[in-house]
Design an enzyme around this catalytic site. Structure first.
Site, PDB file in Angstrom:
ATOM      1  N   ARG B 220       0.836  -1.559   0.217  1.00  0.00           N
ATOM      2  CA  ARG B 220      -0.088   0.252  -0.240  1.00  0.00           C
ATOM      3  C   ARG B 220       0.924   0.762   0.403  1.00  0.00           C
ATOM      4  O   ARG B 220       1.984   1.245   0.496  1.00  0.00           O
ATOM      5  CB  ARG B 220      -1.140   0.122   1.649  1.00  0.00           C
ATOM      6  CG  ARG B 220      -2.470  -1.127   1.169  1.00  0.00           C
ATOM      7  CD  ARG B 220      -3.125  -0.780   0.105  1.00  0.00           C
ATOM      8  NE  ARG B 220      -4.584  -2.261   0.481  1.00  0.00           N
ATOM      9  CZ  ARG B 220      -4.328  -2.704  -0.604  1.00  0.00           C
ATOM     10  NH1 ARG B 220      -2.833  -3.048  -1.490  1.00  0.00           N
ATOM     11  NH2 ARG B 220      -5.559  -3.541  -0.051  1.00  0.00           N
ATOM     12  N   GLU B 249      -3.370   8.241  -4.282  1.00  0.00           N
ATOM     13  CA  GLU B 249      -3.460   7.215  -5.194  1.00  0.00           C
ATOM     14  C   GLU B 249      -4.865   7.071  -5.565  1.00  0.00           C
ATOM     15  O   GLU B 249      -5.551   7.258  -4.559  1.00  0.00           O
ATOM     16  CB  GLU B 249      -2.925   5.657  -4.918  1.00  0.00           C
ATOM     17  CG  GLU B 249      -3.154   4.601  -5.735  1.00  0.00           C
ATOM     18  CD  GLU B 249      -2.977   2.752  -5.432  1.00  0.00           C
ATOM     19  OE1 GLU B 249      -1.848   2.913  -4.619  1.00  0.00           O
ATOM     20  OE2 GLU B 249      -3.657   2.358  -5.655  1.00  0.00           O
ATOM     21  N   HIS B 268      -1.364   0.310 -10.126  1.00  0.00           N
ATOM     22  CA  HIS B 268      -1.783  -0.536  -8.946  1.00  0.00           C
ATOM     23  C   HIS B 268      -2.328  -2.135  -9.756  1.00  0.00           C
ATOM     24  O   HIS B 268      -3.173  -2.677 -10.033  1.00  0.00           O
ATOM     25  CB  HIS B 268      -2.895  -0.418  -8.361  1.00  0.00           C
ATOM     26  CG  HIS B 268      -2.988  -0.904  -6.770  1.00  0.00           C
ATOM     27  ND1 HIS B 268      -3.600  -0.397  -6.133  1.00  0.00           N
ATOM     28  CD2 HIS B 268      -3.202  -2.215  -6.622  1.00  0.00           C
ATOM     29  CE1 HIS B 268      -3.629  -1.163  -4.547  1.00  0.00           C
ATOM     30  NE2 HIS B 268      -3.057  -2.304  -5.901  1.00  0.00           N
TER      31      HIS B 268
END
Lengths: 307, 307
Positions: B220, B249, B268
């Site tokens: 993360r 993000e 991602h």
């Protein structure tokens, strides 16, 4: 075990010269001037022309260690008065790593994301379980297959003989290439360049691949007909290409491959000087050790055959 | 083994809906309307809000299969009336592949070469034999270690407990992170984001890494203090960073990370929709098979704990 006298020359490339001197010492040799040396470690791949003048002074020379995997630069200097060894096989682990890096980069679209300056849609494919076809059954393939093993790919090796290649799911002869291409997700070129293999990947072969297939070339640029590849990339006829070698090489500025979609070009990095030295140093140390103890040397050159 | 009635819903995402319908059939179930279904396969991760209206019509529902690894989107809907399963562990093989892709890309400078429009100097390092430190001892690490095994890396797993992690050379607790960082060539973040691990990589940790070290983050974005990373990259304090997750993000246009040297950002992608579906489909089929035959289901959710 007697420490034998080994010369390292030329000293025109400092990092390599120092690494080869360390290798001589690590291998149990004694650094010596060429006039008294029994062995010579050649320490600048770019200067084969300095060789004749240097060995003209040698009086006790028996063995010459070259740094190359392919010794074409020394072809004119080979002489049966001495035993020759080279770097055959030394760099294959580094090249195999680069193959896997390029295979994964293609599947994960890393070339595209590297060029982006903003967040974009997630794309990418899984390498695991995919169908990998490798042209060539030499040292690179030897080292690539163990790296691929945990991915559970379906691997076909295409080579001159159909002798089974350990770790491959099947091995077929080059004559069956067109049977294999339509069932290929990633096509890896890792074969030697000969008259027969020049242009082995041209328009018909590219057309036979699935439209998501990637081509990875770490062999020689001449294996691929560049114009046909440009056309295939431009028309999205294949998924993409990762090329560590090109034709022409170096690829000139403005060449259409630089701007072709889904093309990742690396400038012959499969074996960079810094990677190569890290592999060559322990290899040369081992050959020095063998020379001192009278054992068979690694990677001998057959002077008559010229390789 | 009786074919049990399974609903697939919603149908708002065609590719996923079709894949989940195939999974039901492959697993030996019978596709059914929610009103008569005994099982429900949720087939659009983006629409948890449609759930209450749908299950209000269910009369025979026993089991719900969610597509997520982390089920936060359904936290409000969990209900002990039903058995729940999710996609825990399903995507870890895809994420592990992406970790290796990013590790190799850093070592081979693929981000730099992807941006080039001309031939340049060969650079690159060998991953084989290098020192890899992995933060986190979960499913990603489980799947990464076999992929790394043939590279002969020296692997340190850093986790809450020091219980040995199979395939790692050593396992240490998080309290010893600073001992490990100076002996790290590639640092991989593959841990869960908790209060304790938020910002675990900040200026002091980046300073403790060797200046050639690469950071790979597939966990993360919040694990890394972004401003500190930008500073480290700008000052060449580390070799580079490959980030599949960022904080914030999505990373906004113009953010300094986009132009930081030696930074490769992927949006991602460790588990893209197309990769995820390929993994989820056989997994759901297996759970349908188990549901039909009354076996324990894979990836059960503990409704009380919420995961």
């Amino acid at each position: 075990m007697p420490a034998r006298a080994i010369a390292v020359a030329p000293d025109t490339r400092a990092g390599m010269y120092e690494a080869m001197c360390r290798a001589v010492i690590d291998g149990g040799g004694t650094l010596a001037d060429i006039t008294v040396a029994e062995g010579l470690v050649w320490s600048d791949p770019a200067h084969p022309g300095a060789f004749p003048g240097l060995v003209a002074e040698a009086r006790k020379l028996e063995w010459i260690q070259l740094p190359y995997a392919g010794i074409e630069p020394f072809a004119d200097h080979l002489d049966e008065r001495w035993r020759w060894t080279c770097g055959k096989g030394v760099y294959a682990p580094a090249v195999a790593e680069t193959v896997l890096a390029l295979m994964l980069a293609g599947q994960k679209h890393l070339h595209g994301y590297s060029r982006a300056s903003g967040w974009s849609r997630p794309v990418g494919r899984i390498l695991g379980g995919s169908r990998v076809t490798i042209l060539g059954g030499g040292g690179i393939t030897d080292h690539l297959l163990p790296l691929l093993a945990p991915f559970g790919c379906d691997v076909t090796v295409v080579r001159r003989s159909s002798e089974p290649f350990e770790g491959a799911n099947r091995t077929v002869t080059t004559s069956r290439l067109h049977e294999v291409l339509p069932r290929t997700d990633v096509l890896v070129l890792a074969l030697a360049l000969t008259a027969e293999t020049t242009g082995i990947i041209a328009a018909p072969e590219l057309a036979a691949l699935p439209d998501h297939a990637w081509l990875v070339n770490v062999a020689r640029g001449g294996h691929v007909v560049t114009d046909d590849l440009v056309t295939a990339l431009t028309n999205d006829a294949i998924g993409g290409a990762a090329l560590d070698v090109t034709d022409p090489e170096p690829l000139p500025d403005g060449h259409p491959l630089w701007s072709a979609p889904n093309c990742l070009i690396t400038p012959h990095i499969a074996n960079t000087p810094e990677m190569g030295l890290a592999l060559l140093e322990p290899f040369v140390a081992e050959n020095v050790r063998r020379f001192c103890s009278g054992e068979d040397l690694l990677a001998p050159v057959d002077v008559a055959l010229g390789y």
